[in-house]
Design a protein around this motif. Structure first.
Motif, PDB file in Angstrom:
ATOM      1  N   LEU B  70     -26.279  -4.980   0.476  1.00  0.00           N
ATOM      2  CA  LEU B  70     -27.687  -4.972   0.067  1.00  0.00           C
ATOM      3  C   LEU B  70     -28.431  -6.161   0.684  1.00  0.00           C
ATOM      4  O   LEU B  70     -29.525  -6.018   1.229  1.00  0.00           O
ATOM      5  N   ARG B  71     -27.795  -7.312   0.628  1.00  0.00           N
ATOM      6  CA  ARG B  71     -28.403  -8.521   1.209  1.00  0.00           C
ATOM      7  C   ARG B  71     -28.546  -8.364   2.726  1.00  0.00           C
ATOM      8  O   ARG B  71     -29.542  -8.761   3.309  1.00  0.00           O
ATOM      9  N   PHE B  72     -27.520  -7.774   3.316  1.00  0.00           N
ATOM     10  CA  PHE B  72     -27.519  -7.486   4.756  1.00  0.00           C
ATOM     11  C   PHE B  72     -28.774  -6.679   5.135  1.00  0.00           C
ATOM     12  O   PHE B  72     -29.477  -7.006   6.083  1.00  0.00           O
ATOM     13  N   PHE B  73     -29.081  -5.646   4.348  1.00  0.00           N
ATOM     14  CA  PHE B  73     -30.231  -4.804   4.680  1.00  0.00           C
ATOM     15  C   PHE B  73     -31.566  -5.470   4.330  1.00  0.00           C
ATOM     16  O   PHE B  73     -32.537  -5.289   5.053  1.00  0.00           O
ATOM     17  N   THR B  74     -31.577  -6.216   3.228  1.00  0.00           N
ATOM     18  CA  THR B  74     -32.859  -6.825   2.855  1.00  0.00           C
ATOM     19  C   THR B  74     -33.227  -7.998   3.784  1.00  0.00           C
ATOM     20  O   THR B  74     -34.385  -8.374   3.850  1.00  0.00           O
ATOM     21  N   THR B  75     -32.219  -8.571   4.473  1.00  0.00           N
ATOM     22  CA  THR B  75     -32.517  -9.677   5.399  1.00  0.00           C
ATOM     23  C   THR B  75     -32.484  -9.222   6.864  1.00  0.00           C
ATOM     24  O   THR B  75     -32.556 -10.039   7.774  1.00  0.00           O
ATOM     25  N   LEU B  76     -32.343  -7.925   7.042  1.00  0.00           N
ATOM     26  CA  LEU B  76     -32.181  -7.385   8.403  1.00  0.00           C
ATOM     27  C   LEU B  76     -33.346  -7.766   9.325  1.00  0.00           C
ATOM     28  O   LEU B  76     -33.146  -8.011  10.513  1.00  0.00           O
ATOM     29  N   LYS B  77     -34.551  -7.815   8.756  1.00  0.00           N
ATOM     30  CA  LYS B  77     -35.739  -8.085   9.592  1.00  0.00           C
ATOM     31  C   LYS B  77     -35.646  -9.449  10.286  1.00  0.00           C
ATOM     32  O   LYS B  77     -36.138  -9.632  11.384  1.00  0.00           O
ATOM     33  N   SER B  78     -34.976 -10.412   9.626  1.00  0.00           N
ATOM     34  CA  SER B  78     -34.889 -11.746  10.227  1.00  0.00           C
ATOM     35  C   SER B  78     -33.639 -11.903  11.102  1.00  0.00           C
ATOM     36  O   SER B  78     -33.407 -12.966  11.663  1.00  0.00           O
ATOM     37  N   PHE B  79     -32.817 -10.852  11.208  1.00  0.00           N
ATOM     38  CA  PHE B  79     -31.577 -10.953  11.988  1.00  0.00           C
ATOM     39  C   PHE B  79     -31.870 -10.791  13.477  1.00  0.00           C
ATOM     40  O   PHE B  79     -32.576  -9.871  13.893  1.00  0.00           O
ATOM     41  N   ASP B  80     -31.299 -11.701  14.267  1.00  0.00           N
ATOM     42  CA  ASP B  80     -31.444 -11.639  15.717  1.00  0.00           C
ATOM     43  C   ASP B  80     -30.461 -10.581  16.247  1.00  0.00           C
ATOM     44  O   ASP B  80     -29.249 -10.778  16.215  1.00  0.00           O
ATOM     45  N   ALA B  81     -31.002  -9.473  16.754  1.00  0.00           N
ATOM     46  CA  ALA B  81     -30.168  -8.328  17.136  1.00  0.00           C
ATOM     47  C   ALA B  81     -29.238  -8.619  18.308  1.00  0.00           C
ATOM     48  O   ALA B  81     -28.335  -7.830  18.587  1.00  0.00           O
ATOM     49  N   THR B  82     -29.439  -9.763  18.998  1.00  0.00           N
ATOM     50  CA  THR B  82     -28.526 -10.071  20.104  1.00  0.00           C
ATOM     51  C   THR B  82     -27.228 -10.688  19.592  1.00  0.00           C
ATOM     52  O   THR B  82     -26.253 -10.810  20.314  1.00  0.00           O
ATOM     53  N   ARG B  83     -27.217 -11.077  18.305  1.00  0.00           N
ATOM     54  CA  ARG B  83     -25.977 -11.623  17.724  1.00  0.00           C
ATOM     55  C   ARG B  83     -25.113 -10.476  17.227  1.00  0.00           C
ATOM     56  O   ARG B  83     -25.576  -9.361  17.032  1.00  0.00           O
ATOM     57  N   ARG B  84     -23.828 -10.784  17.010  1.00  0.00           N
ATOM     58  CA  ARG B  84     -22.923  -9.733  16.522  1.00  0.00           C
ATOM     59  C   ARG B  84     -23.095  -9.538  15.019  1.00  0.00           C
ATOM     60  O   ARG B  84     -23.290 -10.504  14.279  1.00  0.00           O
ATOM     61  N   VAL B  85     -23.013  -8.280  14.595  1.00  0.00           N
ATOM     62  CA  VAL B  85     -23.266  -7.945  13.187  1.00  0.00           C
ATOM     63  C   VAL B  85     -22.128  -8.416  12.285  1.00  0.00           C
ATOM     64  O   VAL B  85     -22.362  -8.969  11.208  1.00  0.00           O
ATOM     65  N   GLN B  86     -20.886  -8.207  12.748  1.00  0.00           N
ATOM     66  CA  GLN B  86     -19.754  -8.458  11.837  1.00  0.00           C
ATOM     67  C   GLN B  86     -19.659  -9.906  11.339  1.00  0.00           C
ATOM     68  O   GLN B  86     -19.535 -10.115  10.132  1.00  0.00           O
ATOM     69  N   PRO B  87     -19.756 -10.903  12.229  1.00  0.00           N
ATOM     70  CA  PRO B  87     -19.684 -12.284  11.700  1.00  0.00           C
ATOM     71  C   PRO B  87     -20.806 -12.589  10.717  1.00  0.00           C
ATOM     72  O   PRO B  87     -20.596 -13.308   9.732  1.00  0.00           O
ATOM     73  N   TRP B  88     -21.971 -12.032  10.985  1.00  0.00           N
ATOM     74  CA  TRP B  88     -23.112 -12.256  10.086  1.00  0.00           C
ATOM     75  C   TRP B  88     -22.841 -11.631   8.714  1.00  0.00           C
ATOM     76  O   TRP B  88     -23.039 -12.266   7.674  1.00  0.00           O
ATOM     77  N   LEU B  89     -22.329 -10.393   8.726  1.00  0.00           N
ATOM     78  CA  LEU B  89     -22.016  -9.715   7.459  1.00  0.00           C
ATOM     79  C   LEU B  89     -20.893 -10.461   6.723  1.00  0.00           C
ATOM     80  O   LEU B  89     -20.938 -10.631   5.505  1.00  0.00           O
ATOM     81  N   PHE B  90     -19.899 -10.931   7.472  1.00  0.00           N
ATOM     82  CA  PHE B  90     -18.796 -11.677   6.857  1.00  0.00           C
ATOM     83  C   PHE B  90     -19.302 -12.983   6.224  1.00  0.00           C
ATOM     84  O   PHE B  90     -18.795 -13.413   5.194  1.00  0.00           O
ATOM     85  N   THR B  91     -20.295 -13.609   6.876  1.00  0.00           N
ATOM     86  CA  THR B  91     -20.866 -14.831   6.294  1.00  0.00           C
ATOM     87  C   THR B  91     -21.501 -14.503   4.939  1.00  0.00           C
ATOM     88  O   THR B  91     -21.338 -15.253   3.965  1.00  0.00           O
ATOM     89  N   ILE B  92     -22.200 -13.364   4.885  1.00  0.00           N
ATOM     90  CA  ILE B  92     -22.824 -12.956   3.619  1.00  0.00           C
ATOM     91  C   ILE B  92     -21.751 -12.676   2.573  1.00  0.00           C
ATOM     92  O   ILE B  92     -21.850 -13.119   1.418  1.00  0.00           O
ATOM     93  N   VAL B  93     -20.699 -11.962   2.968  1.00  0.00           N
ATOM     94  CA  VAL B  93     -19.609 -11.640   2.028  1.00  0.00           C
ATOM     95  C   VAL B  93     -19.008 -12.932   1.476  1.00  0.00           C
ATOM     96  O   VAL B  93     -18.808 -13.085   0.263  1.00  0.00           O
ATOM     97  N   ARG B  94     -18.753 -13.877   2.379  1.00  0.00           N
ATOM     98  CA  ARG B  94     -18.138 -15.140   1.956  1.00  0.00           C
ATOM     99  C   ARG B  94     -19.052 -15.883   0.978  1.00  0.00           C
ATOM    100  O   ARG B  94     -18.579 -16.434  -0.026  1.00  0.00           O
ATOM    101  N   ASN B  95     -20.355 -15.882   1.265  1.00  0.00           N
ATOM    102  CA  ASN B  95     -21.287 -16.537   0.338  1.00  0.00           C
ATOM    103  C   ASN B  95     -21.319 -15.848  -1.018  1.00  0.00           C
ATOM    104  O   ASN B  95     -21.384 -16.505  -2.061  1.00  0.00           O
ATOM    105  N   GLN B  96     -21.261 -14.521  -1.002  1.00  0.00           N
ATOM    106  CA  GLN B  96     -21.251 -13.774  -2.273  1.00  0.00           C
ATOM    107  C   GLN B  96     -19.981 -14.088  -3.065  1.00  0.00           C
ATOM    108  O   GLN B  96     -20.014 -14.234  -4.288  1.00  0.00           O
TER     109      GLN B  96
END
Lengths: 147, 203
Positions: B70-96
């Motif tokens: 959910l956080r992944f989708f609500t913050t998607l607008k600020s995500f730089d699409a040239t970065r890889r998705v998985q590390p970003w999602l894993f960072t969110i998971v780890r924070n949660q």
């Protein structure tokens, strides 16, 4: 300072070697050392075995229909936003009209009581559900999610 | 139990996947619901497995993953699409996961608690070469030892050895300099090795 086994580099390079993450010069140093050091070779073999066991493990995961993390679209948000006020207005008018119409139709006290009881019950149920939804919406972590 | 088995442990992302992730992120940013759905289907299992490996509990892992997605989708607008998705999602998971620990007054240095809980989530292999008893026992031993490690040691091993993240991706997820990944990973592996030896002596 060399280790008893003659190793002159940090032991962490053994992990880098297993992960193929070393620059060529370090990889060469580690390879040369491993050729003559059984102790470090055993460490590398252990690291590889554990990595292989970890990598090839599989876990049970939830079925596809157990997930509900797709975000709600603007249109669904708008429809739900419009739907509840409209349904509430409809329920108020319907109950009021039924009460007023029914009251005019009959002089019989029992019929009037039945009408009043039924309409009141329906109204209480509807507003009870509405209040629960409003309360839940304030604390629902998944309110932005398709359910 | 309402579960299915994963086919492979950690399907490594290849260049084509990263490219199509980029397209999906762009489409999802433009409000395309099928792109959101495709991103969710592609990444949620890995996110769930990371949460499970950190928490050791299916229900908590499911909750954390849903929150993270959910956080992944609500913050998607600020995500730089040239970065890889998985590390970003894993960072969110780890924070949660860390938020959950904080609420339960646990520390990142704590182990899972019940080490067999994670082993219990291992899929039972189909009969055949994979069902080799010794390999199965080794896997169970490794995951039991991993569950007994402090979470901060377990997470770095899991990110590298199960999810196959590169050192730079691990640095991003853990928020540490890339130069310290190797030494921290080796320290964790050394501790895991000691646990396994200790377990072997008591077996």
């Amino acid at each position: 300072m060399p280790e008893p086994c003659g190793r002159t580099f940090d032991e962490a390079l053994l992990s880098g070697y297993v992960d193929r993450a070393l620059v060529q010069r370090d990889e060469q140093r580690v390879r040369v050392h491993l050729e003559r050091c059984a102790r470090c070779r055993a460490v590398v073999d252990d690291l590889r075995a554990v990595r292989e066991a970890t990598m090839t493990s599989t876990f049970e995961t939830p079925r596809d229909d157990e997930w509900s993390e797709a975000p709600r679209t603007e249109s669904s948000r708008l429809l739900v936003g419009l739907g509840w006020p409209l349904a509430t207005a409809w329920a108020v008018i319907l109950i009021g009209y039924a009460l007023w119409g029914g009251w005019q139709e009959t002089e019989n006290l029992v019929e009037r009581l039945l009408l009043l009881g039924g309409a009141t019950g329906f109204g209480l149920l509807f507003f009870g559900v509405l209040l629960d939804r409003l309360k839940a919406a304030k604390t629902d972590r998944y309110r932005e999610v398709h359910k | 139990m309402n579960t299915v088995m994963v086919e492979s442990a950690a399907p490594a992302m290849v260049a084509g996947d990263a490219e199509s992730d980029r397209q999906l992120v762009d489409q999802a940013k433009a409000g395309e619901p099928t792109a959101c759905d495709a991103l969710a289907r592609r990444h949620r299992r890995a996110a769930y497995l990371l949460a499970l490996q950190l928490l050791g509990n299916r229900d908590d892992a499911m909750d954390v993953t849903q929150d993270a997605m959910l956080r992944f989708f609500t913050t998607l607008k600020s995500f730089d699409a040239t970065r890889r998705v998985q590390p970003w999602l894993f960072t969110i998971v780890r924070n949660q996961v860390r938020d959950l620990w904080r609420r339960r007054q646990r520390r990142p240095g704590d182990d899972i608690g019940e080490s067999d809980a994670l082993v219990g989530q291992l899929a039972t292999p189909q009969p055949g070469p994979e069902a080799d008893l010794q390999r199965r026992e080794l896997k169970a031993r490794v995951w039991r030892a991993l569950a007994a490690l402090p979470a901060e040691k377990r997470e770095i091993i899991v990110l590298r050895d199960f999810h196959d993240l590169s050192y730079s991706d691990i640095a991003q997820v853990l928020g540490i300099p890339i130069g310290t990944v190797m030494s921290r990973l080796h320290g964790a592996r050394r501790q895991l090795r000691a646990r396994l030896e200790e377990g072997g002596r008591h077996a």
